[in-house]
Design an enzyme around this catalytic site. Structure first.
Site, PDB file in Angstrom:
ATOM      1  N   ASP A 182       0.809  -1.229   0.000  1.00 29.05           N
ATOM      2  CA  ASP A 182       0.000   0.000   0.000  1.00 29.05           C
ATOM      3  C   ASP A 182       0.842   1.280   0.000  1.00 29.05           C
ATOM      4  O   ASP A 182       0.305   2.370  -0.232  1.00 29.05           O
ATOM      5  CB  ASP A 182      -0.965   0.008   1.199  1.00 29.05           C
ATOM      6  CG  ASP A 182      -0.260  -0.320   2.506  1.00 29.05           C
ATOM      7  OD1 ASP A 182       0.975  -0.551   2.493  1.00 29.05           O
ATOM      8  OD2 ASP A 182      -0.931  -0.352   3.545  1.00 29.05           O
ATOM      9  N   GLU A 267      11.214  -3.899  13.048  1.00 29.87           N
ATOM     10  CA  GLU A 267      12.371  -3.649  12.177  1.00 29.87           C
ATOM     11  C   GLU A 267      13.665  -3.908  12.948  1.00 29.87           C
ATOM     12  O   GLU A 267      14.593  -4.537  12.435  1.00 29.87           O
ATOM     13  CB  GLU A 267      12.336  -2.215  11.648  1.00 29.87           C
ATOM     14  CG  GLU A 267      11.171  -1.924  10.709  1.00 29.87           C
ATOM     15  CD  GLU A 267       9.851  -1.592  11.417  1.00 29.87           C
ATOM     16  OE1 GLU A 267       9.806  -1.653  12.664  1.00 29.87           O
ATOM     17  OE2 GLU A 267       8.869  -1.270  10.717  1.00 29.87           O
TER      18      GLU A 267
END
Lengths: 321, 321
Positions: A182, A267
């Site tokens: 997206d 992350e």
């Protein structure tokens, strides 16, 4: 053959007289010329040389783009938009990983029509880790199992259900980027990351409640991060804000995403296996250019669809949207 | 020359005897072969044929894509995404029309970097027609003045502030498509519309509260429309669901969008000037394929940005997002 018949004709006038030598000479000359003719004819049959190739594009590292995806109303729109952006980037290999029990016709068809070099992977997120309707995204970060599945494939653990099934051969120069379906990507971003040696970083637009988040750079080194939220995370960077050299990922076989990582630490759960923050490689003009945006697409309202379906007049389900 | 010397040699052995005829014959054969050799050598010197060209691409009509745009957080992301999609389409001319007082550096820079053939136009929506904060979109449909500005330019009324300033010369074969900057477009859509004779139509995904809205086709003709909302509008089609041949638009100089049209009638306000609904040209496999999606991008939250700005630590305003 022509030649031999000719010389035969010449010699056929065979009464004893001293003109035999010149006739033999003529016959020999005819043979020579027939030989030359057949050589020239062979040269003419030779195919023309191939046109010049661009200077060894193989030298450029391949960009492995890892995209987790799941079925929803806007899935095809998002994947069409992303696949068209990726089609502008040379030497790119798309690893599309479905969160599903098996490959879906929508995704398989889209990949086949994309014209991209791709590998189709599938892994279903375990029920315990799945978001419940209305739960905020941070309760269970999406796409963790899918990104790890792509890392497994790159490490030779197989599992592809479509496209290129063999992982990159040992010694392949490449870089791995985690591109959700997206976000918005400038084609320029991919050339910024292509020559990553370890881990490269850049700003991401419209994320974390800010115009942009990104590394702070001094004298070409990352000295901090511009972010509003938990600046003291080991790596306060968004999934779209870094890329990892393939050889480094292969050298650290245990480096992967941890689905149990606290909010905002997903992350870091990969990167802390791979690099020291001070060794991050700033890209995009020392992290002063935004080339990727954390865009979000609204969930379409289907009120009218439900009304029409109750009346048996819903949109034709045979039409793929 | 070779030939003549050879034949001379052959004939030099000249005492009176009946081997002269065969020698003459040999000399003649040598001349013939020398001729053949020089012909073959000439063929070899001839340059190779030029590679085959695509059948006269100039013959293809140009697609004029009209995009109204206005300043907002996601503007650059949307325009980058759209410009990259358009860059995949040959023979395309982008008419980007800003809703602003003058051309903005963001849009001017983006157009210059796009590599597209473009025309940059600007017109500010009159205050009375502007949406107030929080007002639903249908109170004042957006982009009306901007689309009409593009029609004016196509009709030779000028006003370009950047890019190609001259309108298409009389007799130009082309088609005009109104592509908002937030929808999602498959590159396939543009080839569907390229050869439009009058007005062509196709389905649009994720619009009007439905999976898709679109024309209903029988025997290759449009016989109705699948839509939940006011099916009796003259043209119940979305802005992204039709294209108009340029010669038709030029032949009807008064055809334009009416900013006072009732909700959902904006498309009809243009199309009623141009075509009878029964003459609409169905595309995309008789309107059974969805190649454009009415996607909407969420407005990003800037709460953290405001907090940091109060502390003088906001995102660097020098960085374009």
């Amino acid at each position: 053959m022509q030649g031999f018949r000719d010389s035969a004709t010449v010699l056929s006038s065979g009464q004893p007289c001293d003109c035999l030598p010149p006739l033999r000479a003529a016959a020999e000359q005819l043979r020579q010329k027939d030989l030359r003719i057949s050589q020239l004819q062979a040269e003419l049959r030779r195919p023309p040389p191939a046109p010049a190739q661009p200077p060894e594009p193989e030298a450029r590292p391949t960009i492995y783009v890892v995209t987790p995806t799941y079925a929803r109303l806007v899935q095809k729109a998002e994947l069409v938009r992303l696949s068209q952006t990726l089609s502008l980037v040379p030497r790119l290999h798309w690893l599309l990983v479905e969160d599903a029990e098996g490959p879906t016709p929508l995704v398989s068809g889209l990949l086949a029509a994309s014209g991209l070099l791709f590998t189709h992977l599938v892994v279903l997120t375990p029920k315990a880790q799945r978001l419940r309707e209305g739960e905020p995204g941070w309760v269970h970060p999406r796409g963790v199992e899918q990104r790890n599945k792509a890392l497994d494939w790159l490490r030779g653990r197989g599992g592809a259900v479509g496209g290129e099934k063999d992982p990159p051969p040992p010694g392949t120069q490449g870089v791995v980027y985690f591109a959700d379906d997206d976000n918005t990507y400038s084609r320029e971003l991919f050339e910024e990351m292509r020559w990553t040696r370890g881990v490269s970083v850049w700003p991401v637009g419209l994320v974390g409640g800010l115009r942009f988040e990104g590394p702070q750079v001094q004298d070409g080194r990352v000295v901090g991060f511009h972010t509003a939220w938990e600046p003291n995370r080991p790596f306060p960077v968004d999934m779209a804000g870094f890329a990892v050299a393939l050889p480094l990922l292969l050298a650290k076989p245990n480096a992967q995403f941890d689905s149990t990582a606290p909010r905002g630490h997903l992350e870091s759960s990969l990167l802390s296996h791979l690099v020291d923050p001070k060794d991050l490689e700033p890209r995009a003009a020392n992290c002063t250019r935004v080339l990727v945006w954390h865009t979000r697409t609204e969930k379409p309202k289907m009120k009218q669809e439900e009304q029409l379906q109750r009346q048996g007049r819903g949109s034709d389900p045979a039409v793929e949207v």
